[in-house]
Motif scaffolding. Structure first.
Motif, PDB file in Angstrom:
ATOM      1  N   CYS A 176      66.297  24.763  31.229  1.00  0.00           N
ATOM      2  CA  CYS A 176      67.285  25.645  31.799  1.00  0.00           C
ATOM      3  C   CYS A 176      66.533  26.651  32.664  1.00  0.00           C
ATOM      4  O   CYS A 176      65.402  27.047  32.321  1.00  0.00           O
ATOM      5  N   ALA A 177      67.126  27.071  33.769  1.00  0.00           N
ATOM      6  CA  ALA A 177      66.436  28.006  34.656  1.00  0.00           C
ATOM      7  C   ALA A 177      67.423  28.986  35.267  1.00  0.00           C
ATOM      8  O   ALA A 177      68.606  28.682  35.407  1.00  0.00           O
ATOM      9  N   LEU A 178      66.909  30.155  35.607  1.00  0.00           N
ATOM     10  CA  LEU A 178      67.726  31.245  36.155  1.00  0.00           C
ATOM     11  C   LEU A 178      67.094  31.723  37.449  1.00  0.00           C
ATOM     12  O   LEU A 178      65.872  31.900  37.532  1.00  0.00           O
ATOM     13  N   SER A 179      67.912  31.944  38.448  1.00  0.00           N
ATOM     14  CA  SER A 179      67.402  32.459  39.706  1.00  0.00           C
ATOM     15  C   SER A 179      68.170  33.711  40.124  1.00  0.00           C
ATOM     16  O   SER A 179      69.376  33.670  40.332  1.00  0.00           O
ATOM     17  N   GLU A 180      67.436  34.836  40.202  1.00  0.00           N
ATOM     18  CA  GLU A 180      67.953  35.997  40.903  1.00  0.00           C
ATOM     19  C   GLU A 180      67.422  35.877  42.331  1.00  0.00           C
ATOM     20  O   GLU A 180      68.145  35.628  43.269  1.00  0.00           O
ATOM     21  N   TYR A 181      66.140  36.054  42.481  1.00  0.00           N
ATOM     22  CA  TYR A 181      65.535  35.759  43.777  1.00  0.00           C
ATOM     23  C   TYR A 181      64.432  34.714  43.645  1.00  0.00           C
ATOM     24  O   TYR A 181      63.972  34.160  44.624  1.00  0.00           O
ATOM     25  N   ALA A 239      64.612  42.442  34.326  1.00  0.00           N
ATOM     26  CA  ALA A 239      63.805  41.236  34.504  1.00  0.00           C
ATOM     27  C   ALA A 239      64.599  40.016  34.040  1.00  0.00           C
ATOM     28  O   ALA A 239      65.410  40.102  33.136  1.00  0.00           O
ATOM     29  N   GLN A 240      64.358  38.898  34.688  1.00  0.00           N
ATOM     30  CA  GLN A 240      65.080  37.694  34.338  1.00  0.00           C
ATOM     31  C   GLN A 240      64.336  36.927  33.252  1.00  0.00           C
ATOM     32  O   GLN A 240      63.111  36.833  33.276  1.00  0.00           O
ATOM     33  N   LYS A 241      65.107  36.380  32.327  1.00  0.00           N
ATOM     34  CA  LYS A 241      64.510  35.666  31.205  1.00  0.00           C
ATOM     35  C   LYS A 241      65.440  34.560  30.748  1.00  0.00           C
ATOM     36  O   LYS A 241      66.665  34.732  30.760  1.00  0.00           O
ATOM     37  N   VAL A 242      64.879  33.438  30.353  1.00  0.00           N
ATOM     38  CA  VAL A 242      65.663  32.315  29.859  1.00  0.00           C
ATOM     39  C   VAL A 242      65.116  31.912  28.498  1.00  0.00           C
ATOM     40  O   VAL A 242      63.905  31.709  28.355  1.00  0.00           O
ATOM     41  N   GLU A 298      68.956  36.251  30.416  1.00  0.00           N
ATOM     42  CA  GLU A 298      69.050  37.700  30.591  1.00  0.00           C
ATOM     43  C   GLU A 298      68.831  38.019  32.058  1.00  0.00           C
ATOM     44  O   GLU A 298      67.887  37.538  32.676  1.00  0.00           O
ATOM     45  N   THR A 299      69.701  38.856  32.584  1.00  0.00           N
ATOM     46  CA  THR A 299      69.548  39.293  33.958  1.00  0.00           C
ATOM     47  C   THR A 299      70.280  40.602  34.149  1.00  0.00           C
ATOM     48  O   THR A 299      71.272  40.864  33.472  1.00  0.00           O
ATOM     49  N   ARG A 300      69.806  41.396  35.083  1.00  0.00           N
ATOM     50  CA  ARG A 300      70.503  42.656  35.407  1.00  0.00           C
ATOM     51  C   ARG A 300      71.389  42.479  36.637  1.00  0.00           C
ATOM     52  O   ARG A 300      72.186  43.355  36.953  1.00  0.00           O
TER      53      ARG A 300
END
Lengths: 111, 117
Positions: free
Chosen positions: A92-97, A1-4, A26-28
């Motif tokens: 801050c932001a994270l994008s997997e999908y 799971a994605q986490k910031v 955090e990302t896989r």
């Protein structure tokens, strides 16, 4: 799971000081994108920067600079010679999908 | 060029009433997002559409919330019945994505501030 995670809830500085806003993610996935957004008191969300996971080069744009380190899963943002107009909430932001935001850091720059 | 357009900008309603928030994304964008912002929970993704199809609605709080995107230029977020805890700023954002992976910059609307009394 994605986490910031943005551990700094609020930072106060005096004008002309340098300030660094921390971001840990955090990302896989091996392919992902990182972003910073600014939310001034007026409330709109303003895009600042996007980096993909394969580009670890640091970036400088005027007084803004970003340090991306995959080894520590960090994407920190530094404002040099801060100004009162920099006062805002920074996300801050994270994008997997999909784009997931951190909790934000309130930056107060005092004159 | 017009950005993401949201309406209404402000809405005050009473508990139990139906609320409909509207969004017009940027022309040419194929991904649309609804976010909710509160002091306690920050910016939460409610639902994500790609090419008008809901891809991820895991953030929708409960059955009282529903979202539709009948075409590429319009989306609604409906709350029925509304409750005081739904009070928040609701942002719509759009971007262009290849496939279902969101890699592009999100362009945000100015938000709809909802107050449920």
């Amino acid at each position: 799971a994605q986490k910031v995670t943005q551990a700094q809830t609020e930072i106060s500085v005096v004008e002309k000081e340098d300030v660094t806003l921390d971001c840990v993610y955090e990302t896989r996935d091996t392919t992902y994108y990182l972003f910073w957004y600014k939310q001034p008191p007026s409330g709109e969300l303003v895009f600042l920067i996007r980096r993909n996971s394969f580009d670890e080069q640091n970036e400088i744009s005027g007084r803004y600079s970003w340090n991306f380190q995959k080894s520590t899963s960090s994407f920190n943002f530094t404002i040099t010679a801060s100004q009162v107009v920099d006062s805002a909430v920074y996300f801050c932001a994270l994008s997997e999908y999909k784009l997931v935001f951190g909790a934000g850091t309130i930056l107060r720059v005092k004159s | 060029d017009a950005g993401v357009i949201q309406s209404p900008r402000h809405e005050v309603t009473e508990m139990g009433q139906e609320v409909t928030l509207r969004c017009k994304p940027i022309s040419g964008h194929n991904s649309l997002f609804w976010y909710r912002q509160t002091m306690m929970r920050g910016l939460e993704l409610l639902i994500y559409f790609n090419n008008n199809v809901p891809i991820d609605d895991s953030g929708m709080p409960e059955d009282r919330f529903s979202a539709k995107m009948p075409n590429a230029s319009f989306s609604t977020l409906k709350i029925q019945p509304s409750e005081p805890r739904d009070s928040a700023v609701y942002f719509c954002a759009s971007s262009f994505s290849s496939g279902t992976t969101n890699t592009g910059e999100l362009f945000f609307g100015e938000g709809s501030r909802l107050t449920v009394l």
